[in-house]
Design a protein around this motif. Structure first.
Motif, PDB file in Angstrom:
ATOM      1  N   ASP A  84      43.280 120.678 -35.691  1.00  0.00           N
ATOM      2  CA  ASP A  84      43.418 120.671 -37.154  1.00  0.00           C
ATOM      3  C   ASP A  84      44.442 119.679 -37.694  1.00  0.00           C
ATOM      4  O   ASP A  84      44.725 119.695 -38.891  1.00  0.00           O
ATOM      5  CB  ASP A  84      43.727 122.069 -37.700  1.00  0.00           C
ATOM      6  CG  ASP A  84      42.581 123.046 -37.482  1.00  0.00           C
ATOM      7  OD1 ASP A  84      42.826 124.250 -37.442  1.00  0.00           O
ATOM      8  OD2 ASP A  84      41.433 122.567 -37.351  1.00  0.00           O
ATOM      9  N   TYR A  85      44.994 118.823 -36.833  1.00  0.00           N
ATOM     10  CA  TYR A  85      45.884 117.783 -37.333  1.00  0.00           C
ATOM     11  C   TYR A  85      45.079 116.508 -37.630  1.00  0.00           C
ATOM     12  O   TYR A  85      44.243 116.088 -36.848  1.00  0.00           O
ATOM     13  CB  TYR A  85      46.990 117.461 -36.330  1.00  0.00           C
ATOM     14  CG  TYR A  85      48.176 118.393 -36.431  1.00  0.00           C
ATOM     15  CD1 TYR A  85      48.166 119.638 -35.812  1.00  0.00           C
ATOM     16  CD2 TYR A  85      49.307 118.020 -37.162  1.00  0.00           C
ATOM     17  CE1 TYR A  85      49.255 120.490 -35.911  1.00  0.00           C
ATOM     18  CE2 TYR A  85      50.397 118.866 -37.262  1.00  0.00           C
ATOM     19  CZ  TYR A  85      50.370 120.099 -36.635  1.00  0.00           C
ATOM     20  OH  TYR A  85      51.448 120.944 -36.734  1.00  0.00           O
ATOM     21  N   THR A 138      42.006 107.665 -41.890  1.00  0.00           N
ATOM     22  CA  THR A 138      42.452 108.852 -41.158  1.00  0.00           C
ATOM     23  C   THR A 138      41.722 108.946 -39.825  1.00  0.00           C
ATOM     24  O   THR A 138      40.523 108.655 -39.752  1.00  0.00           O
ATOM     25  CB  THR A 138      42.163 110.121 -41.982  1.00  0.00           C
ATOM     26  OG1 THR A 138      42.865 110.060 -43.228  1.00  0.00           O
ATOM     27  CG2 THR A 138      42.578 111.375 -41.228  1.00  0.00           C
ATOM     28  N   SER A 170      41.163 111.899 -36.859  1.00  0.00           N
ATOM     29  CA  SER A 170      41.342 113.341 -36.684  1.00  0.00           C
ATOM     30  C   SER A 170      41.833 113.678 -35.279  1.00  0.00           C
ATOM     31  O   SER A 170      41.848 112.829 -34.379  1.00  0.00           O
ATOM     32  CB  SER A 170      40.015 114.067 -36.930  1.00  0.00           C
ATOM     33  OG  SER A 170      39.161 113.893 -35.818  1.00  0.00           O
ATOM     34  N   SER A 192      48.691 115.623 -41.820  1.00  0.00           N
ATOM     35  CA  SER A 192      48.418 116.832 -42.593  1.00  0.00           C
ATOM     36  C   SER A 192      47.477 117.706 -41.782  1.00  0.00           C
ATOM     37  O   SER A 192      46.671 117.190 -41.001  1.00  0.00           O
ATOM     38  CB  SER A 192      47.780 116.475 -43.938  1.00  0.00           C
ATOM     39  OG  SER A 192      47.320 117.638 -44.593  1.00  0.00           O
ATOM     40  N   ASN A 193      47.565 118.996 -41.991  1.00  0.00           N
ATOM     41  CA  ASN A 193      46.585 119.909 -41.385  1.00  0.00           C
ATOM     42  C   ASN A 193      45.621 120.448 -42.432  1.00  0.00           C
ATOM     43  O   ASN A 193      45.003 121.499 -42.240  1.00  0.00           O
ATOM     44  CB  ASN A 193      47.281 121.037 -40.628  1.00  0.00           C
ATOM     45  CG  ASN A 193      48.175 121.888 -41.535  1.00  0.00           C
ATOM     46  OD1 ASN A 193      48.258 121.647 -42.738  1.00  0.00           O
ATOM     47  ND2 ASN A 193      48.824 122.872 -40.948  1.00  0.00           N
ATOM     48  N   LYS A 194      45.508 119.705 -43.571  1.00  0.00           N
ATOM     49  CA  LYS A 194      44.649 120.137 -44.667  1.00  0.00           C
ATOM     50  C   LYS A 194      43.320 119.383 -44.703  1.00  0.00           C
ATOM     51  O   LYS A 194      42.503 119.652 -45.576  1.00  0.00           O
ATOM     52  CB  LYS A 194      45.369 119.954 -45.999  1.00  0.00           C
ATOM     53  CG  LYS A 194      46.694 120.701 -46.096  1.00  0.00           C
ATOM     54  CD  LYS A 194      46.537 122.203 -45.956  1.00  0.00           C
ATOM     55  CE  LYS A 194      47.874 122.912 -46.159  1.00  0.00           C
ATOM     56  NZ  LYS A 194      47.774 124.345 -45.875  1.00  0.00           N
ATOM     57  N   GLY A 195      43.121 118.441 -43.795  1.00  0.00           N
ATOM     58  CA  GLY A 195      41.849 117.742 -43.773  1.00  0.00           C
ATOM     59  C   GLY A 195      41.994 116.245 -43.929  1.00  0.00           C
ATOM     60  O   GLY A 195      43.079 115.677 -43.838  1.00  0.00           O
ATOM     61  N   TRP A 196      40.839 115.614 -44.216  1.00  0.00           N
ATOM     62  CA  TRP A 196      40.766 114.163 -44.278  1.00  0.00           C
ATOM     63  C   TRP A 196      41.436 113.621 -45.537  1.00  0.00           C
ATOM     64  O   TRP A 196      41.524 114.280 -46.553  1.00  0.00           O
ATOM     65  CB  TRP A 196      39.301 113.731 -44.274  1.00  0.00           C
ATOM     66  CG  TRP A 196      38.553 114.155 -43.062  1.00  0.00           C
ATOM     67  CD1 TRP A 196      37.809 115.290 -42.903  1.00  0.00           C
ATOM     68  CD2 TRP A 196      38.450 113.439 -41.828  1.00  0.00           C
ATOM     69  NE1 TRP A 196      37.265 115.327 -41.655  1.00  0.00           N
ATOM     70  CE2 TRP A 196      37.627 114.198 -40.972  1.00  0.00           C
ATOM     71  CE3 TRP A 196      38.962 112.225 -41.370  1.00  0.00           C
ATOM     72  CZ2 TRP A 196      37.313 113.790 -39.676  1.00  0.00           C
ATOM     73  CZ3 TRP A 196      38.652 111.808 -40.078  1.00  0.00           C
ATOM     74  CH2 TRP A 196      37.832 112.590 -39.252  1.00  0.00           C
ATOM     75  N   GLN A 199      46.501 113.996 -48.765  1.00  0.00           N
ATOM     76  CA  GLN A 199      46.710 115.412 -49.010  1.00  0.00           C
ATOM     77  C   GLN A 199      48.084 115.639 -49.624  1.00  0.00           C
ATOM     78  O   GLN A 199      49.018 114.898 -49.338  1.00  0.00           O
ATOM     79  CB  GLN A 199      46.600 116.205 -47.698  1.00  0.00           C
ATOM     80  CG  GLN A 199      45.257 116.120 -46.999  1.00  0.00           C
ATOM     81  CD  GLN A 199      44.147 116.798 -47.775  1.00  0.00           C
ATOM     82  OE1 GLN A 199      44.408 117.683 -48.602  1.00  0.00           O
ATOM     83  NE2 GLN A 199      42.915 116.394 -47.534  1.00  0.00           N
ATOM     84  N   SER A 202      51.722 117.067 -49.994  1.00  0.00           N
ATOM     85  CA  SER A 202      52.743 117.490 -49.031  1.00  0.00           C
ATOM     86  C   SER A 202      52.486 116.958 -47.626  1.00  0.00           C
ATOM     87  O   SER A 202      52.794 117.629 -46.639  1.00  0.00           O
ATOM     88  CB  SER A 202      52.836 119.026 -48.973  1.00  0.00           C
ATOM     89  OG  SER A 202      53.139 119.545 -50.232  1.00  0.00           O
ATOM     90  N   MET A 203      51.915 115.747 -47.532  1.00  0.00           N
ATOM     91  CA  MET A 203      51.767 115.136 -46.211  1.00  0.00           C
ATOM     92  C   MET A 203      53.149 114.814 -45.661  1.00  0.00           C
ATOM     93  O   MET A 203      54.060 114.436 -46.400  1.00  0.00           O
ATOM     94  CB  MET A 203      50.952 113.847 -46.295  1.00  0.00           C
ATOM     95  CG  MET A 203      49.520 114.037 -46.723  1.00  0.00           C
ATOM     96  SD  MET A 203      48.581 112.489 -46.712  1.00  0.00           S
ATOM     97  CE  MET A 203      48.138 112.379 -44.972  1.00  0.00           C
TER      98      MET A 203
END
Length: 122
Positions: free
Chosen positions: A33-34, A52, A54, A100-104, A107, A109-110
């Motif tokens: 998820d990173y 990005t 993954s 980020s662990n919020k996706g592609w 984001q 708060s990266m």
């Protein structure tokens, strides 16, 4: 504690390829998820997301840069590298790697590295 550190040349000549490496500590770049990104900020302009990679190795690029940009990774060295071909003075910017662990993509708060200035000039 996750930390990112950019490295690479500060000066690149027009038409050459810019390569910057982001060395990651505190977490594996294959950790689930990173997502690992490159962002840049040209002088007097806002942040621009470039691309990005993954945790699984997939990549996604900004449509405006896709034809000239690639991101590779070395899992053994726990780093990922940005390549930008055929640079022009418009590629002059501070370049950041980020996670980020919020996706592609970009984001909120990266976590970013400290950034590295790259100037394109002959």
């Amino acid at each position: 504690q996750v930390q990112l550190q950019e490295s690479g040349p500060g000066l690149v000549k027009p038409s050459q390829t810019l390569s910057l490496t982001c060395t990651v500590s505190g977490v594996s770049i294959t950790a689930k998820d990173y997502f690992w990104s490159w962002i840049r900020q040209p002088p007097e302009k806002g942040l621009e997301w470039m691309g990005t990679v993954s945790f699984a190795g997939g990549t996604l690029y900004s449509p405006s840069l896709q034809s000239r940009t690639s991101i590779s990774r070395d899992t053994a060295k726990n780093h990922f590298t940005l390549h930008v071909n055929s640079v022009t003075p418009e590629d002059t910017a501070v370049y950041y790697c980020a996670t980020s662990n919020k996706g592609w993509g970009m984001q909120p708060s990266m976590l970013k590295g400290q950034g590295t200035q790259v100037t394109v000039s002959s």
